[in-house]
Design an enzyme around this catalytic site. Structure first.
Site, PDB file in Angstrom:
ATOM      1  N   ASP A 348       0.833  -1.234   0.094  1.00 31.43           N
ATOM      2  CA  ASP A 348       0.116  -0.099  -0.030  1.00 31.43           C
ATOM      3  C   ASP A 348       0.840   1.252   0.060  1.00 31.43           C
ATOM      4  O   ASP A 348       0.832   1.971  -0.616  1.00 31.43           O
ATOM      5  CB  ASP A 348      -0.896  -0.083   1.244  1.00 31.43           C
ATOM      6  CG  ASP A 348      -2.403   0.240   0.876  1.00 31.43           C
ATOM      7  OD1 ASP A 348      -2.635   0.283  -0.186  1.00 31.43           O
ATOM      8  OD2 ASP A 348      -3.093   0.731   1.732  1.00 31.43           O
ATOM      9  N   ASP A 408      -9.264  -2.262   2.733  1.00 34.38           N
ATOM     10  CA  ASP A 408      -9.375  -1.506   3.949  1.00 34.38           C
ATOM     11  C   ASP A 408     -10.414  -2.387   5.025  1.00 34.38           C
ATOM     12  O   ASP A 408     -10.367  -1.938   6.185  1.00 34.38           O
ATOM     13  CB  ASP A 408      -9.349  -0.067   3.832  1.00 34.38           C
ATOM     14  CG  ASP A 408      -8.289   0.490   2.994  1.00 34.38           C
ATOM     15  OD1 ASP A 408      -7.218   0.088   3.083  1.00 34.38           O
ATOM     16  OD2 ASP A 408      -8.761   1.548   2.434  1.00 34.38           O
TER      17      ASP A 408
END
Length: 497
Positions: A348, A408
């Site tokens: 990420d 997420d």
């Protein structure tokens, strides 16, 4: 299908900002009865021009549509038509500075440059130009004429950027609810498995079932490598791959919605009539449920670009998608959770913060894929989205929604689910599950705070992973169960190969 679903979820591990710099609003009003007005997105350079903060302080100008010209030389200037007016011309090949000088010397009070391609801010220095210059979509000019007529008055303004949008609260509630419910559902399934394992002949059945849904450290590493490759492919071949992902999302979300609703329907003791089909007895209500879930996915696919209500259907399908994967994909131990969350955290951060130093345009690969490279109108569907409740320029300039990627939710949700299953296996009164869920909520709040302060896309896992991993570790250490928590329970170790 399960591995592909988690792949798409991990590909989108980004919380996008509520605003972007140098965006403003063009307010247009017609001369009809009753008067009709409409707002449009503009891009301007705030370094050389300051726009009013509200309509109260804005000056209206009559719009002169000169999109038949690019205004690159004085021979293209219609005699007397530009004086004291707002002029819109096509983008063309010459610089904005050349257009602005010609427009200003011809008496124009505002210059709009219509673009058929993606709106990109111009950073040219305009020392000798005083009139406002802004970039606008050509399609908006066409819409303006169709909606308001040929006699239009326009003005430019840029309302203050909201520090926080209340849609974030809705995003927060959806995310925490999905993680908590997915973890709880996984615990319920684990309790059922524990009861089934005590019966003779059930061990082999359980083993075959679990082999397809349990991640090992090796498969975790391989999965992250595939994520990196897939994201790069999306960056270069987005306009083709986006339709593949939309198609597979429809299939996966329909299956997930069916699994979620079937679990609820299974608790209802009514309407259990069956029919024989393919040597099996199938409940009629499940057939209708399957038709309903397929129809929901098809309706979303057809109307996915309808901003007024399609987001509700996408969120329902998305929540079902996340719930199904949190419940189905199982981490065998805390060691695998640390490897998965740690590697995806690095993934990420790399694709959000490091890739701008590699790409030619200086944009991160993650943000480009999230927005649709090169202005592609189709967006990846692997997000929860909620309309922004605070009015600003960003609601007109491609970002009318607050977005949170499935990654997420699902990635930390796998750790929450493991904590819940560990609670069930060790009869620890849900202490791991509750603590990890609270840590996830705190991580989400921290993400929103950083997002509001930095005004740029954030890799949410940067905050969610440390919060959940550290909290789970502290609980295990405090209860003196770290060794068992790290390796998995004896129950799991006993039946895994």
């Amino acid at each position: 299908m399960r591995a592909a679903g988690l792949l798409w979820a991990a590909l989108w591990g980004l919380l996008l900002p509520p605003v972007t710099a140098d965006e403003g609003i063009l307010h247009a009003s017609g001369n009809g009865v009753p008067p009709v007005a409409k707002d449009y997105c503009i891009i301007y350079n705030s370094n050389w021009i300051s726009l009013p903060k509200s309509l109260d302080n804005a000056t209206f100008r009559t719009l002169e549509n000169l999109t038949s010209t690019v205004l690159c030389n004085y021979s293209e200037v219609p005699s007397g038509l530009m004086k004291d007016k707002a002029v819109v011309v096509m983008r063309g090949n010459c610089t904005f500075l050349e257009k602005a000088r010609i427009a200003q010397n011809s008496g124009a009070k505002m210059l709009l440059i219509a673009s058929k391609s993606r709106l990109v801010n111009n950073k040219t220095d305009f020392e000798d130009v005083t009139l406002p210059v802004a970039l606008i979509r050509y399609n908006d000019i066409v819409d303006m004429q169709l909606t308001l007529g040929n006699e239009v008055n326009v003005t430019l303004y840029s309302p203050p950027l909201p520090e926080f949008d209340c849609s974030m609260v809705v995003i927060f509630l959806i995310a925490v609810f999905t993680v908590a419910l997915g973890g709880y559902w996984s615990g319920v399934a684990e309790l059922e498995n524990l009861k089934a394992i005590a019966s003779p002949g059930e061990r082999e059945t359980r083993r075959k079932k679990e082999e397809n849904v349990t991640f090992t450290p090796v498969t975790v590493i391989l999965f992250v490598v595939i994520c990196c490759v897939m994201l790069v492919l999306l960056y270069f071949f987005y306009k083709w791959l986006v339709y593949v992902i939309i198609s597979v999302f429809c299939l996966a979300s329909a299956m997930s919605l069916y699994n979620c609703l079937a679990a609820l329907i299974g608790e209802i003791p009514f309407g259990q009539c069956r029919i024989a089909c393919c040597n099996k007895n199938i409940e009629v209500r499940l057939i209708f449920l399957a038709i309903f879930c397929i129809a929901a996915a098809v309706v979303w696919a057809v109307f996915r670009n309808e901003d007024r209500w399609a987001w509700i259907l996408q969120d329902i399908l998305g929540v079902a998608f996340c719930l199904n994967f949190i419940k189905t994909l199982k981490m065998p131990n805390f060691k695998s959770c640390v490897i998965l969350l740690g590697l995806l955290l690095l993934y990420d951060v790399f694709f959000v913060f490091i890739t701008p130093f590699i790409t030619k345009n200086g944009a991160s690969i993650m943000v480009e894929v999230a927005a649709g490279p090169f202005g592609n109108s189709e967006k990846l569907p692997v997000v929860i989205r909620v309309p922004r409740l605070e009015y600003s320029a960003s609601t007109l300039c491609d970002m009318p929604f607050s977005l949170l990627g499935f990654g997420d939710i699902i990635v930390p949700g796998l750790l929450v689910a493991y904590c819940r299953r560990f609670d069930v296996q060790t009869s620890s009164s849900s202490v791991y599950y509750i603590s990890c869920t609270i840590a996830y909520a705190i991580g989400m709040v921290l993400t929103f705070i950083v997002l509001a302060l930095m005004k740029m896309g954030q890799p949410a896992l940067l905050y969610l992973v440390p919060c959940t991993l550290i909290t789970s570790s502290l609980v295990a250490w405090r209860r003196k169960e770290m060794k068992k928590f790290w390796k998995g329970s004896s129950y799991q170790v006993g039946w895994m190969p």
